[in-house]
Design a protein around this motif. Structure first.
Motif, PDB file in Angstrom:
ATOM      1  N   ARG A 111     -12.983  36.770  32.932  1.00 18.65           N
ATOM      2  CA  ARG A 111     -11.510  36.401  33.237  1.00 18.65           C
ATOM      3  C   ARG A 111     -10.448  37.261  32.455  1.00 18.65           C
ATOM      4  O   ARG A 111      -9.564  37.566  33.106  1.00 18.65           O
ATOM      5  N   ASN A 112     -10.732  37.268  31.336  1.00 20.52           N
ATOM      6  CA  ASN A 112      -9.892  38.049  30.364  1.00 20.52           C
ATOM      7  C   ASN A 112      -9.874  39.766  30.904  1.00 20.52           C
ATOM      8  O   ASN A 112      -8.504  40.189  31.189  1.00 20.52           O
ATOM      9  N   LEU A 113     -10.875  40.175  31.474  1.00 18.92           N
ATOM     10  CA  LEU A 113     -10.938  41.690  31.657  1.00 18.92           C
ATOM     11  C   LEU A 113     -10.105  41.704  33.134  1.00 18.92           C
ATOM     12  O   LEU A 113      -9.556  42.665  33.505  1.00 18.92           O
ATOM     13  N   HIS A 114     -10.441  40.562  34.023  1.00 21.46           N
ATOM     14  CA  HIS A 114      -9.579  40.653  35.198  1.00 21.46           C
ATOM     15  C   HIS A 114      -8.162  40.435  34.731  1.00 21.46           C
ATOM     16  O   HIS A 114      -7.342  40.981  35.660  1.00 21.46           O
ATOM     17  N   ASP A 115      -7.892  39.700  33.983  1.00 19.77           N
ATOM     18  CA  ASP A 115      -6.528  39.538  33.680  1.00 19.77           C
ATOM     19  C   ASP A 115      -5.642  40.806  33.119  1.00 19.77           C
ATOM     20  O   ASP A 115      -4.612  41.320  33.454  1.00 19.77           O
TER      21      ASP A 115
END
Length: 621
Positions: free
Chosen positions: A611-615
């Motif tokens: 999720r952090n990478l998607h953010d």
């Protein structure tokens, strides 16, 4: 049924609802199988270091053709025109073909791994981020520094090489006025100005330069074939090098096998740049819906579920997949052609300068360092050697400009998400200041710093000349050679990151499916899947690529030292490796990092990481 959970504010709109699932699936859509799914506890996600502001983002305006031509300009550089002749002189015609072919296959295997990650996360500093998130945080920073060093030092080295190419017209060591004023000052200044233009200007310029470069290469290939067909017995043309395919330079190696290993190391230099698409991906524009409809027969309802950032992954996919194949075909073909057109002992072929000893005599004075120009000179075709040399000059200039672009985007990717606010250490505030863009969304500060870091290198030649026989010339050549070693280190780290990513999402595929995490459901085959690209033969291909990179770094780069210790190959091959390890250890000490790979066994941590990478990807768009 358990109580519903409140979703945190950071959850993007496109993320499916991760709360306990109730079977509300319409009859027109397939239902999900929720049997034997792991229990999953949602925890707060880590936030970005800073909230991206207008001066920390770039314009997403590069189309697929722009990215492809930027990669072409960075890859088809001086290695194409210099290394083939050097390999032919060192280990004969068989090595001239095999070394380019084998290293090309290695680069293709590496790019398959990078492509799969890049299609999911086309983000600033992508190569550094992948290693940080899936291998080790400090190693990821060291990878980013090494990658920036490669293209920053190559910018200075190419300007120095440009002077050597101009010497073909001005004479040995050239004119200090022309070198100092025009080549070392005006040319870099023009390249800085070109890189300062907005990406909407720089991208089309790279397309023009790339088309011209490919045209030059096509002209050279056709000319080499024509020269060989009509050479007869003129001079060195039409020689039969293939009657002894395993001949080698006895001054440089004790056997053909050792010489061939040295050729693998030399050929690697030519493939530096195939991964440039990862640096330009942060400015890639979304793949158009119209183009997607033409290339995919999915229903309109499926197409509408693809987010803009998913389409950005499709923009970079073509360049990332096929640039290594283009380079392999180009280098292998040229290596084969020169083996038919010039004798392997011709004095015009570039030699390993550190093998020459006092008193060594050559049959003639070399007038060039390129096999192509030497062949053109021996062909007696009027002005053909001047035309070929002009192609080399153009190649040096355009490749230097692209290297500056890559260095600036790499440095920007390393610094753009740092917190430079009050209370932070001075060095973090300085790095955060570098990671800003100007009014045209160009990372101008990172670009100027990348240009200035090794701007002084070519000026050393005003005192020591362009010949590697002098200490200054040798120093400049060592810097140029050092530019290829860090890229192989980066390749190895990226492959390792992919291997760990692959096994991570395989282990947690049921959790990722249950939570509806997009873009990482690689093993989902029965229902709608938004996974953009599956590279073939994985993970076996990744393991082969990792072994190949380590073989180049440890074995091939050290083959020149097996018979006798030479300072030049030792420094150019291993100094960067030692410095890289030193930087990694220093970062561990300063940051208090653990000597262990990041934990990918916990499903909570894995989902938060993705999720952090998607953010990060969303922030970049």
């Amino acid at each position: 049924m358990s109580e519903p959970l409140e979703l945190p504010d950071w959850v993007p709109d496109w993320l499916p609802d991760p709360r306990p699932i109730v079977d509300r699936t319409p009859s027109s859509q397939p239902s999900r199988d929720h049997d034997n799914i792991e229990q999953f506890n949602i925890k707060a996600a880590k936030t970005l270091y800073v909230t991206p502001s207008a001066n920390r983002t770039v314009n997403r305006k590069l189309k697929g053709i722009h990215i492809f031509m930027i990669t072409v300009n960075g890859t088809l550089g001086t290695g194409l025109y210099w290394r083939g002749g050097q390999i032919l002189e060192l280990a004969g015609p068989l090595a001239a073909l095999l070394s380019f072919l084998l290293v090309g296959l290695l680069s293709w295997a590496v790019m398959q791994c990078i492509t799969e990650l890049l299609c999911i996360w086309p983000i600033p500093g992508a190569l550094s981020v992948y290693v940080t998130e899936f291998v080790d945080p400090e190693l990821g920073i060291a990878v980013g520094i090494a990658y920036w060093f490669t293209y920053s030092v190559s910018f200075g080295a190419l300007i120095a090489t440009l002077a050597a190419e101009v010497d073909f017209w001005t004479g040995a060591n050239g004119s200090q006025v022309i070198d100092g004023l025009v080549i070392y000052t005006i040319v870099p200044a023009i390249l800085v100005l070109i890189n300062s233009a907005g990406i909407e200007i720089y991208g089309p310029l790279e397309v023009v330069f790339g088309i011209l470069k490919i045209t030059c290469l096509a002209v050279i290939v056709v000319a080499l074939i024509a020269v060989n067909a009509g050479a007869g017995s003129q001079g060195y043309l039409g020689v039969d090098n293939w009657s002894m395919p395993k001949t080698f330079d006895h001054k440089a190696a004790g056997s053909w096998g050792i010489a061939f290993l040295m050729c693998l190391s030399i050929a690697t230099f030519a493939y530096v740049g195939v991964e440039i698409v990862a640096a330009s991906a942060l400015e890639s524009a979304p793949y158009s819906y119209r183009a997607r409809r033409r290339s995919n027969a999915r229903a309109e309802s499926d197409l509408s579920r693809r987010s803009t950032d998913t389409l950005i992954g499709n923009t970079v996919k073509f360049s990332s997949m096929y640039i290594s194949l283009l380079a392999t075909i180009s280098y292998s073909l040229c290596g084969l052609l020169i083996s038919f057109d010039i004798h392997w002992q011709h004095c015009g072929l570039p030699r390993l300068s550190w093998t020459e000893k006092p008193g060594d005599e050559q049959q003639c004075d070399p007038f060039t360092t390129s096999a192509f120009v030497a062949i053109a000179g021996e062909s007696k075709i009027p002005y053909l050697d001047n035309v070929f040399n002009a192609f080399l000059v153009f190649t040096c200039v355009t490749c230097a400009g692209t290297n500056l672009y890559v260095a600036s985007r790499t440095l920007f990717g390393l610094t753009s998400r740092l917190d430079g606010g009050k209370g932070q250490p001075w060095h973090l505030r300085l790095l955060a200041w570098i990671g800003r863009t100007n009014s045209r969304k160009v990372p101008f500060r990172a670009m100027v710093l990348s240009a200035a870091a090794f701007f002084w290198v070519p000026f050393l030649q005003l005192r020591g000349g362009t010949s590697t026989a002098t200490p200054i010339g040798m120093f400049v050549e060592i810097l140029a050679q050092m530019g290829s070693v860090p890229v192989v280190i980066v390749w190895a780290c990226e492959v390792l990151a992919f291997i760990r990513y692959y096994h991570c999402i395989r282990q947690h595929q049921s959790v990722l499916k249950a939570q509806g995490i997009p873009l990482v459901r690689r093993f989902c085959e029965t229902e709608y899947n938004d996974y953009i690209y599956r590279s073939p033969l994985q993970p076996a291909l990744a393991y082969v690529a990792l072994v190949g990179c380590l073989f180049i770094l440890i074995v091939a780069n050290g083959a020149s030292l097996w018979g006798q210790f030479y300072t030049f190959p030792f420094l150019s091959s291993y100094l960067v490796v030692l410095v890289f390890i030193g930087v990694w250890i220093l970062l561990k000490a300063v940051r208090g990092g653990r000597w262990a790979f990041v934990d990918l066994s916990n499903p909570d941590k894995v989902v938060r990481k993705i999720r952090n990478l998607h953010d990060i990807r969303l922030a970049a768009t």
